[in-house]
Write an enzyme that holds these catalytic residues in place. Structure first.
Site, PDB file in Angstrom:
ATOM      1  N   GLU A 141       0.807  -1.222   0.000  1.00 32.81           N
ATOM      2  CA  GLU A 141       0.000   0.000   0.000  1.00 32.81           C
ATOM      3  C   GLU A 141       0.840   1.271   0.000  1.00 32.81           C
ATOM      4  O   GLU A 141       0.317   2.345  -0.310  1.00 32.81           O
ATOM      5  CB  GLU A 141      -0.947  -0.011   1.202  1.00 32.81           C
ATOM      6  CG  GLU A 141      -2.001  -1.100   1.117  1.00 32.81           C
ATOM      7  CD  GLU A 141      -2.868  -1.201   2.359  1.00 32.81           C
ATOM      8  OE1 GLU A 141      -3.976  -1.768   2.254  1.00 32.81           O
ATOM      9  OE2 GLU A 141      -2.456  -0.723   3.442  1.00 32.81           O
ATOM     10  N   ASP A 180     -11.340  -6.346  -2.663  1.00 31.37           N
ATOM     11  CA  ASP A 180     -12.173  -7.548  -2.626  1.00 31.37           C
ATOM     12  C   ASP A 180     -13.604  -7.147  -2.293  1.00 31.37           C
ATOM     13  O   ASP A 180     -13.868  -5.997  -1.929  1.00 31.37           O
ATOM     14  CB  ASP A 180     -11.649  -8.547  -1.591  1.00 31.37           C
ATOM     15  CG  ASP A 180     -11.626  -7.958  -0.191  1.00 31.37           C
ATOM     16  OD1 ASP A 180     -12.672  -8.013   0.486  1.00 31.37           O
ATOM     17  OD2 ASP A 180     -10.583  -7.420   0.228  1.00 31.37           O
TER      18      ASP A 180
END
EC number: 3.2.2.9
Length: 235
Positions: free
Chosen positions: A12, A197
């Protein structure tokens, strides 16, 4: 201007590290802190680790050591809204714990005593982000992001969260903890999350496959925000 940026995992923050000049690293415990500059902005990029406690520690360290003008939490989230697909962006208006319950003492679901139920992101930063997202054709939603110390990977978990927080559009493991610390120290904050997701029974495999996509999207929006702020030198 000084800006703190917090990401939970290496994927990230990797692309954000690439845009920081004069990059240096230090460690406090297991927390990695990257310092440097982006144009005229001092940057403090923190690899917090996963979960609420790690996020809280990292935010407190950032505020106490560097006194940032504001904090950005960048990274990935699971979708709780059918309109949000892989790689789409969440720009939350507010964030709340889904796994806190002191309702027996008269508090709202998700509320920590002595704190509000939700923590609001900075409106000015949020509006700048929305303008950037529209200009560069990011697909995004604003709304409620909920946080807890579990990776949501089952449809029945989604149902439980939505029953308690019907307006929730996404779920993560850090943002509300960051919001709570920022609220305590009166530091503005903003959250940029990209969907990795759908929080369903396939969430684990989808996360592993899509975290590079989500990280790239959220990091790109961070870079565009830094560019915008550096050009106007204010929020």
């Amino acid at each position: 201007m000084k800006i703190g940026i917090i990401g939970a995992i290496e994927q990230e923050i990797r692309k954000i590290k690439e845009i920081i000049n004069n990059l240096k690293i230090k460690k406090i415990g297991n927390i990695k802190i990257y310092t440097g500059t982006f144009k005229k902005i001092e940057i403090f990029l923190i690899l917090s680790g996963i979960g609420k406690v790690s996020a809280s520690m990292s935010t407190t360290i950032s505020i106490n050591l560097f006194q940032p003008d504001f904090i950005i939490n960048s990274g990935s989230a699971g979708s709780l809204n059918a309109c949000l697909k892989i790689g789409d962006i969440i720009i939350p208006k507010k964030t709340c714990y889904y796994d806190v319950d002191l309702t027996n003492f008269g508090y709202s679901k998700g509320q920590i005593p002595e704190y509000p139920q939700t923590f609001k992101t900075n409106k000015n930063l949020r509006e700048i982000l929305k303008e950037i997202a529209v200009e560069f054709k990011f697909k995004f939603l604003t709304g409620l992001l909920v946080t807890g110390d579990s990776f949501i990977r089952k449809s029945n978990c989604i149902k439980k969260i939505k029953n308690q927080f019907s307006s929730a559009i996404g779920v993560d493991m850090e943002s509300t903890a960051i919001g709570q610390v920022c609220h305590n120290f009166k530091i503005p904050f903003i959250i940029i999350k990209s969907i990795s997701d759908l929080s369903d029974n396939n969430a684990t495999s989808h996360f592993e496959k899509n975290i590079p996509i989500a990280s790239l999207k959220s990091s790109k929006l961070v870079k565009l925000l830094l560019k915008k702020i550096s050009s106007q030198n204010s929020i």
